[in-house]
Design a protein around this motif. Structure first.
Motif, PDB file in Angstrom:
ATOM      1  N   SER A  50       0.783  -1.219   0.000  1.00 10.23           N
ATOM      2  CA  SER A  50       0.000   0.000   0.000  1.00 10.23           C
ATOM      3  C   SER A  50       0.826   1.287   0.000  1.00 10.23           C
ATOM      4  N   ASP A  51       2.108   1.251   0.371  1.00  7.56           N
ATOM      5  CA  ASP A  51       2.880   2.485   0.434  1.00  7.56           C
ATOM      6  C   ASP A  51       3.595   2.801  -0.877  1.00  7.56           C
ATOM      7  N   LYS A  52       3.424   2.000  -1.888  1.00  7.74           N
ATOM      8  CA  LYS A  52       4.069   2.241  -3.172  1.00  7.74           C
ATOM      9  C   LYS A  52       3.310   3.311  -3.948  1.00  7.74           C
ATOM     10  N   LYS A  53       4.072   4.084  -4.705  1.00  3.01           N
ATOM     11  CA  LYS A  53       3.504   5.039  -5.655  1.00  3.01           C
ATOM     12  C   LYS A  53       4.007   4.637  -7.036  1.00  3.01           C
ATOM     13  N   PHE A  54       3.246   4.965  -8.058  1.00  7.83           N
ATOM     14  CA  PHE A  54       3.516   4.468  -9.395  1.00  7.83           C
ATOM     15  C   PHE A  54       3.553   5.592 -10.427  1.00  7.83           C
ATOM     16  N   SER A  55       4.442   5.438 -11.415  1.00  9.09           N
ATOM     17  CA  SER A  55       4.531   6.418 -12.495  1.00  9.09           C
ATOM     18  C   SER A  55       3.814   5.879 -13.734  1.00  9.09           C
ATOM     19  N   ASP A 112      13.651   1.590 -21.671  1.00  5.41           N
ATOM     20  CA  ASP A 112      14.351   2.538 -20.808  1.00  5.41           C
ATOM     21  C   ASP A 112      13.644   2.605 -19.464  1.00  5.41           C
ATOM     22  N   LEU A 113      14.409   2.937 -18.432  1.00  7.43           N
ATOM     23  CA  LEU A 113      13.869   3.156 -17.097  1.00  7.43           C
ATOM     24  C   LEU A 113      13.847   4.656 -16.838  1.00  7.43           C
ATOM     25  N   PHE A 114      12.762   5.154 -16.263  1.00  3.28           N
ATOM     26  CA  PHE A 114      12.613   6.579 -15.990  1.00  3.28           C
ATOM     27  C   PHE A 114      12.414   6.801 -14.496  1.00  3.28           C
ATOM     28  N   SER A 115      13.116   7.761 -13.968  1.00  2.93           N
ATOM     29  CA  SER A 115      13.077   8.024 -12.535  1.00  2.93           C
ATOM     30  C   SER A 115      11.746   8.652 -12.129  1.00  2.93           C
ATOM     31  N   PRO A 116      11.033   8.047 -11.177  1.00  2.00           N
ATOM     32  CA  PRO A 116       9.766   8.621 -10.736  1.00  2.00           C
ATOM     33  C   PRO A 116       9.942   9.849  -9.843  1.00  2.00           C
ATOM     34  N   ALA A 117      11.191  10.123  -9.432  1.00  2.00           N
ATOM     35  CA  ALA A 117      11.472  11.285  -8.586  1.00  2.00           C
ATOM     36  C   ALA A 117      12.916  11.723  -8.809  1.00  2.00           C
ATOM     37  N   SER A 118      13.215  12.961  -8.456  1.00  2.00           N
ATOM     38  CA  SER A 118      14.569  13.492  -8.579  1.00  2.00           C
ATOM     39  C   SER A 118      15.418  13.047  -7.398  1.00  2.00           C
ATOM     40  N   GLY A 119      16.690  12.791  -7.676  1.00  2.00           N
ATOM     41  CA  GLY A 119      17.571  12.439  -6.578  1.00  2.00           C
ATOM     42  C   GLY A 119      18.901  11.883  -7.039  1.00  2.00           C
ATOM     43  N   SER A 151      15.838  14.423  -3.784  1.00  2.00           N
ATOM     44  CA  SER A 151      16.130  15.847  -3.669  1.00  2.00           C
ATOM     45  C   SER A 151      14.861  16.682  -3.550  1.00  2.00           C
ATOM     46  N   ASN A 152      13.725  16.117  -3.954  1.00  2.00           N
ATOM     47  CA  ASN A 152      12.455  16.828  -3.863  1.00  2.00           C
ATOM     48  C   ASN A 152      11.349  15.817  -3.528  1.00  2.00           C
ATOM     49  N   PRO A 153      11.267  15.401  -2.254  1.00  2.00           N
ATOM     50  CA  PRO A 153      10.304  14.356  -1.874  1.00  2.00           C
ATOM     51  C   PRO A 153       8.846  14.679  -2.212  1.00  2.00           C
ATOM     52  N   SER A 154       8.512  15.952  -2.368  1.00  2.00           N
ATOM     53  CA  SER A 154       7.121  16.299  -2.677  1.00  2.00           C
ATOM     54  C   SER A 154       6.706  15.814  -4.070  1.00  2.00           C
ATOM     55  N   ASP A 158       2.703  13.561  -6.627  1.00  2.00           N
ATOM     56  CA  ASP A 158       2.104  13.620  -7.955  1.00  2.00           C
ATOM     57  C   ASP A 158       1.975  12.249  -8.621  1.00  2.00           C
ATOM     58  N   LEU A 159       2.534  11.223  -8.005  1.00  2.00           N
ATOM     59  CA  LEU A 159       2.475   9.879  -8.572  1.00  2.00           C
ATOM     60  C   LEU A 159       1.153   9.200  -8.216  1.00  2.00           C
ATOM     61  N   MET A 160       0.885   8.081  -8.887  1.00  2.00           N
ATOM     62  CA  MET A 160      -0.377   7.367  -8.687  1.00  2.00           C
ATOM     63  C   MET A 160      -0.303   6.424  -7.484  1.00  2.00           C
ATOM     64  N   THR A 161      -1.439   6.271  -6.833  1.00  2.00           N
ATOM     65  CA  THR A 161      -1.579   5.241  -5.806  1.00  2.00           C
ATOM     66  C   THR A 161      -1.720   3.899  -6.525  1.00  2.00           C
ATOM     67  N   GLU A 162      -1.708   2.821  -5.769  1.00  2.00           N
ATOM     68  CA  GLU A 162      -1.879   1.492  -6.368  1.00  2.00           C
ATOM     69  C   GLU A 162      -3.231   1.396  -7.080  1.00  2.00           C
ATOM     70  N   GLU A 163      -4.269   1.883  -6.456  1.00  2.00           N
ATOM     71  CA  GLU A 163      -5.602   1.837  -7.069  1.00  2.00           C
ATOM     72  C   GLU A 163      -5.638   2.640  -8.373  1.00  2.00           C
ATOM     73  N   GLN A 164      -5.061   3.829  -8.368  1.00  2.00           N
ATOM     74  CA  GLN A 164      -5.019   4.649  -9.579  1.00  2.00           C
ATOM     75  C   GLN A 164      -4.203   3.970 -10.677  1.00  2.00           C
ATOM     76  N   TYR A 165      -3.095   3.374 -10.295  1.00  2.00           N
ATOM     77  CA  TYR A 165      -2.246   2.688 -11.274  1.00  2.00           C
ATOM     78  C   TYR A 165      -2.973   1.485 -11.877  1.00  2.00           C
TER      79      TYR A 165
END
Length: 174
Positions: A50-55, A112-119, A151-154, A158-165
C-alpha cells in the motif's frame, strides 16, 4: 492443490486473494512457518504493497527517511517478458524526475527506465547483474533496481496510488 501453490497464487495476483484462496487458508490448521499462519502472511504483504507510488512509465517507488527505492511494476515485467540484462546507473549519479536512469533488456524487447522522482543514486541492486530475472520473479521485492536520496520528496505526491495505477493499466489494455 498444494498449500504453497495457493500462497504463491495469492502473491502473484498482486496480493488480491480470491475467496477460494481465502477459504483454503482458513482451513489450514498447521502454520506455514512456526510463527506465521496463512492469513497473517496475506495481511503483511498487503500492508507492504500500500505504500508504493507508481509512475505512468510503470516504475514504482517506496520512500523511507528521505530515500526512495525504485523498481518496475509487475505489469511492466509481464509485458517485457524474461529480463536478460539490466543497465544500472552508477552510485552518485543524479537524475531529475522522469529522466532516463537505466534500461532493461528482455527476450522480447528493450525498455528505458525513468526516474519517478529526482535524486542521487545511493545504491544499485548488484544482484541484478548476475540474476536479472529477479525483476520478473520478485518485481516488488528482491527485483528492486536503485535506491535514491530524494532531492524533492514532494514529487512523490504527484504519482499514482496502487488503485489509480491499476485503473491506468486497465485502461491501457482496453
Amino acid at each position: 492443490m498444494a498449500l504453497t501453490s495457493v500462497f504463491v497464487r495469492c502473491l502473484s495476483s498482486r496480493l488480491r486473494p480470491t475467496f477460494r484462496v481465502l477459504e483454503k487458508c482458513k482451513s489450514i490448521s498447521k502454520p506455514l512457518h512456526p510463527t506465521i499462519r496463512c492469513a497473517r502472511q496475506l495481511t503483511i504483504s498487503s500492508a507492504l504493497e500500500s505504500d508504493k507510488k507508481f509512475s505512468k512509465d510503470h516504475e514504482w517507488i517506496t520512500t523511507e527517511g528521505g530515500n526512495g527505492t525504485i523498481g518496475i511494476t509487475d505489469y511492466a515485467q509481464e509485458k517485457l517478458g524474461d529480463i536478460v540484462y539490466v543497465q544500472l546507473p552508477e552510485v552518485g549519479d543524479s537524475f531529475d524526475q522522469d529522466s532516463e536512469f537505466g534500461a532493461l533488456e528482455s527476450v522480447k524487447a528493450a525498455s528505458d527506465l525513468f526516474s519517478p522522482a529526482s535524486g542521487e543514486v545511493i545504491e544499485v541492486n548488484s544482484l541484478l547483474e548476475s540474476d536479472p530475472a529477479l525483476v520478473n520473479s520478485d518485481p516488488y521485492g528482491e527485483g528492486w533496481i536503485v535506491k535514491m536520496k530524494l532531492s524533492n520528496p514532494s514529487e512523490i505526491d504527484d504519482l499514482m496510488t496502487e488503485e489509480q495505477y491499476n485503473k491506468f493499466v486497465e485502461d491501457l489494455d482496453e
